[in-house]
Design a protein around this motif. Structure first.
Motif, short mmCIF file in Angstrom:
data_model
loop_
_atom_site.label_atom_id
_atom_site.label_comp_id
_atom_site.label_asym_id
_atom_site.label_seq_id
_atom_site.Cartn_x
_atom_site.Cartn_y
_atom_site.Cartn_z
N MET B 106 0.83 -1.21 0.00
CA MET B 106 0.00 0.00 0.00
C MET B 106 0.86 1.26 0.00
O MET B 106 0.59 2.22 -0.72
CB MET B 106 -0.93 0.02 1.23
CG MET B 106 -2.09 -0.92 1.14
SD MET B 106 -3.10 -0.50 -0.28
CE MET B 106 -3.23 -2.05 -1.09
N VAL B 107 1.90 1.26 0.81
CA VAL B 107 2.78 2.44 0.87
C VAL B 107 3.54 2.59 -0.45
O VAL B 107 3.79 3.71 -0.89
CB VAL B 107 3.73 2.37 2.09
CG1 VAL B 107 4.68 3.55 2.11
CG2 VAL B 107 2.93 2.34 3.38
N THR B 108 3.86 1.47 -1.09
CA THR B 108 4.50 1.56 -2.41
C THR B 108 3.58 2.29 -3.39
O THR B 108 4.00 3.21 -4.10
CB THR B 108 4.78 0.14 -2.97
OG1 THR B 108 5.72 -0.49 -2.12
CG2 THR B 108 5.34 0.20 -4.39
N GLY B 109 2.32 1.88 -3.39
CA GLY B 109 1.36 2.49 -4.32
C GLY B 109 1.12 3.95 -4.03
O GLY B 109 0.96 4.76 -4.94
N ARG B 110 1.09 4.30 -2.75
CA ARG B 110 0.76 5.68 -2.40
C ARG B 110 2.00 6.58 -2.34
O ARG B 110 2.08 7.58 -3.04
CB ARG B 110 0.03 5.72 -1.06
CG ARG B 110 -0.91 6.90 -0.91
CD ARG B 110 -1.13 7.26 0.54
NE ARG B 110 0.09 7.72 1.15
CZ ARG B 110 0.58 8.95 1.01
NH1 ARG B 110 -0.05 9.83 0.27
NH2 ARG B 110 1.73 9.31 1.59
N ALA B 111 2.97 6.19 -1.49
CA ALA B 111 4.11 7.08 -1.25
C ALA B 111 5.28 6.79 -2.21
O ALA B 111 5.94 7.73 -2.68
CB ALA B 111 4.58 6.94 0.20
N ILE B 210 13.26 -1.11 1.00
CA ILE B 210 13.15 -1.51 -0.42
C ILE B 210 12.32 -0.49 -1.20
O ILE B 210 12.75 0.02 -2.23
CB ILE B 210 12.49 -2.92 -0.54
CG1 ILE B 210 13.46 -3.99 -0.07
CG2 ILE B 210 12.06 -3.19 -1.99
CD1 ILE B 210 12.82 -5.37 0.12
N LEU B 211 11.15 -0.16 -0.68
CA LEU B 211 10.26 0.69 -1.49
C LEU B 211 10.79 2.11 -1.64
O LEU B 211 10.66 2.72 -2.70
CB LEU B 211 8.82 0.66 -0.93
CG LEU B 211 8.43 1.50 0.27
CD1 LEU B 211 7.91 2.86 -0.15
CD2 LEU B 211 7.36 0.78 1.05
N THR B 212 11.43 2.64 -0.59
CA THR B 212 11.96 4.01 -0.72
C THR B 212 13.23 4.02 -1.58
O THR B 212 13.43 4.95 -2.37
CB THR B 212 12.27 4.63 0.66
OG1 THR B 212 12.99 3.68 1.45
CG2 THR B 212 11.01 5.03 1.38
N SER B 240 9.15 -2.55 -6.81
CA SER B 240 9.03 -2.57 -5.34
C SER B 240 8.10 -3.70 -4.90
O SER B 240 8.41 -4.44 -3.97
CB SER B 240 8.44 -1.26 -4.82
OG SER B 240 9.31 -0.22 -5.06
N SER B 241 6.96 -3.82 -5.58
CA SER B 241 5.98 -4.84 -5.20
C SER B 241 6.59 -6.24 -5.34
O SER B 241 6.46 -7.08 -4.44
CB SER B 241 4.72 -4.74 -6.07
OG SER B 241 4.21 -3.44 -6.00
N VAL B 242 7.27 -6.46 -6.47
CA VAL B 242 7.88 -7.78 -6.69
C VAL B 242 8.96 -8.04 -5.64
O VAL B 242 9.01 -9.12 -5.02
CB VAL B 242 8.48 -7.86 -8.13
CG1 VAL B 242 9.32 -9.11 -8.29
CG2 VAL B 242 7.37 -7.84 -9.16
#
Lengths: 248, 258
Positions: B106-111, B210-212, B240-242
């Motif tokens: 969720m944070v990947t998609g939003r932030a 990872i996502l940031t 990021s999701s993968v």
């Protein structure tokens, strides 16, 4: 003050700078002209150390800045101001925060004093009462002025201009030309301007250099450049499609 | 045949190049953590962006996930007469797995996507060059606070997701499916250990990093105008999701193997 010696730079095997030699004098306005895509911006980014050359040197008061590490380079960069082609204002900040940015980052001045400096620099570029506006709300000409105010916020010794009149109407271009002349006279700063705007060049230049095929092919005062017999320079100054420079 | 080999070679070259450059960015961002001056305003702004502004979506997804888990596990467990295990099933699934993973996604998609877009726009409009020209290191100013905000805020969001997920499961289990509330909570206390929650939080730290990192890397190196920024954003969300799901497997196999 700045001496560029045999500067070479290639991108993906394509030669952009192919042995640039140029001397930039202290306290003067040097204008580097040339066609789009000839590497003028690349040259400017080398002068402030944003790009590293493949070979060659850039001496600033005798120090070769191409050999400096990031820390030493940052010390040198504080002597520079730069106005980018698209102004490069931080769009998440107000005009005041943009102009104050270098002061906030590099000085311990109290906020009140910083605000006073910002007001003074904005007044110098002819802007009053825009402090709280966002860059998105400004016109192209106003953005350039704010960017100039930011570039001179730290009273730099050298200011670099990347195409200061691109995208502006002729009247605003003339206003920017006057601003460049006025601020240079007031601050006695060394200005390096890259442009393909010939009227601007004639208005502001103490010295003109033409970059063509990765080299400086002509360098002199406005009068010398106007009288040149070099057919490439003549074609460029006269803005003709026919001549030794072939239009692709 | 040579075409396939060439393609695979280019793929491997790209993988090594991007992994190396991403590692270098991570190392530089880490080193800048210890170099003064320390400006906390930037960090707090990013913490607010990653944490506070993602709270709503995390609460929403966390609670509905807990609720659906209760429904599904009830249907399965009822066949064995083990309805009392709905509570632990929801709680363990949330704390070990779904809390951190869903929060990460969720944070990947939003932030994460917004970060990649912001940095990408700054790159193509020369704002990053302007920072460097003003003797401000762009990695220290832009990347370090974002990575730190991700690492600090993801565990906080995961705790919230865990909590609302269990509450959602409780509401469905107790109010809708008529499981005894004492049994629901008591069995959770019996089965869920502190390390289940703790290990989930360790996962979330990795997911935050990872996502940031992926967002900052793709945004920072964006090129080619608006199209390039769009590409950076898409790559950020997909990669990021993968990576979150891949790392989740390996972290799970390391942490919960015993």
């Amino acid at each position: 003050m700045i001496e560029i010696v045999d500067l070479k730079k290639s991108f993906n095997g394509k030669k952009v700078l192919d042995g640039v030699n140029l001397k930039i004098e202290r306290g003067k306005i040097t204008v580097i002209i040339g066609r789009s895509g000839e590497g003028k911006s690349v040259l400017l980014k080398h002068i402030i150390g944003l790009l590293k050359p493949d070979s060659g040197s850039i001496y600033l008061d005798g120090i070769d800045i191409t050999k400096l590490d990031e820390k030493e380079l940052n010390r040198i960069r504080r002597r520079f101001g730069m106005l980018f082609q698209g102004s490069a204002l931080f769009d998440s900040m107000t005009v005041e925060e943009n102009v104050a940015f270098p002061l906030v980052e590099h000085t311990d001045l109290p906020m009140e004093e910083i605000r006073a400096v910002v007001r003074e620099k904005l007044r110098l570029v002819g802007l009053v009462g825009v402090e709280k506006m966002m860059p998105a709300d400004l016109s192209g000409g106003m953005k350039k002025r704010v960017a100039l105010a930011r570039a001179i916020a730290m009273d730099p010794e050298i200011v670099l201009f990347d195409e200061p009149t691109t995208g502006l109407d002729p009247i605003m271009s003339d206003a920017i030309a006057r601003l460049i002349l006025d601020t240079q006279r007031n601050l006695h700063t060394t200005y390096v301007v890259i442009t393909h705007d010939i009227p601007l060049t004639y208005k502001i230049a103490d010295c003109v250099a033409m970059l063509h095929q990765g080299k400086i092919i002509e360098c002199g005062t406005v009068e010398e450049i106007r009288r040149t017999s070099n057919p490439v320079v003549r074609q460029f100054l006269e803005g003709r499609a026919e001549g030794p420079i072939k239009v692709a | 045949m040579t075409g396939i080999l060439e393609y695979l070679g280019r793929l491997a070259e790209g993988l090594v190049l991007h992994t190396g450059r991403m590692g270098t960015m991570l190392f530089q961002a880490f080193m800048w953590l210890f170099v003064p001056p320390f400006k906390f305003r930037n960090l707090f702004r990013q913490m607010e962006f990653v944490g506070v502004k993602s709270m709503f979506v995390v609460i929403l997804t966390g609670s509905f996930t807990g609720m659906v888990l209760a429904l599904q596990s009830y249907n399965a467990l009822r066949r064995f007469g083990a309805e009392s295990l709905v509570g632990p099933t929801v709680a363990l699934s949330m704390t070990r797995e779904l809390g951190p993973v869903l929060t990460g996604l969720m944070v990947t998609g939003r932030a994460g996507s917004a970060m990649a877009t912001e940095l990408g726009t700054m790159r193509v409009t020369e704002q990053i060059d302007a920072l460097a020209a003003m003797a401000v290191n762009p990695i220290k100013y832009l990347v370090t606070p974002r990575l730190l905000a991700g690492v600090l805020m993801l565990p906080v969001l995961t705790v919230i997701a865990d909590f609302v997920g269990i509450v959602g499961g409780y509401v469905i289990g107790v109010r809708v499916l008529n499981i005894n509330p004492g049994t629901f909570i008591g069995r959770i206390m019996d089965f869920v250990k502190v390390e289940d929650i703790f290990n989930g939080l360790i996962k979330s730290v990795f997911f935050g990093l990872i996502l940031t990192l992926v967002a900052c890397y793709n945004g920072y190196h964006a090129s080619g105008g608006a199209e390039g920024v769009g590409r950076a954003t898409t790559v950020t969300v997909v990669l990021s999701s993968v990576l979150i799901l891949v790392f989740d497997y390996f972290l799970t196999s390391i942490m919960f193997s015993s």
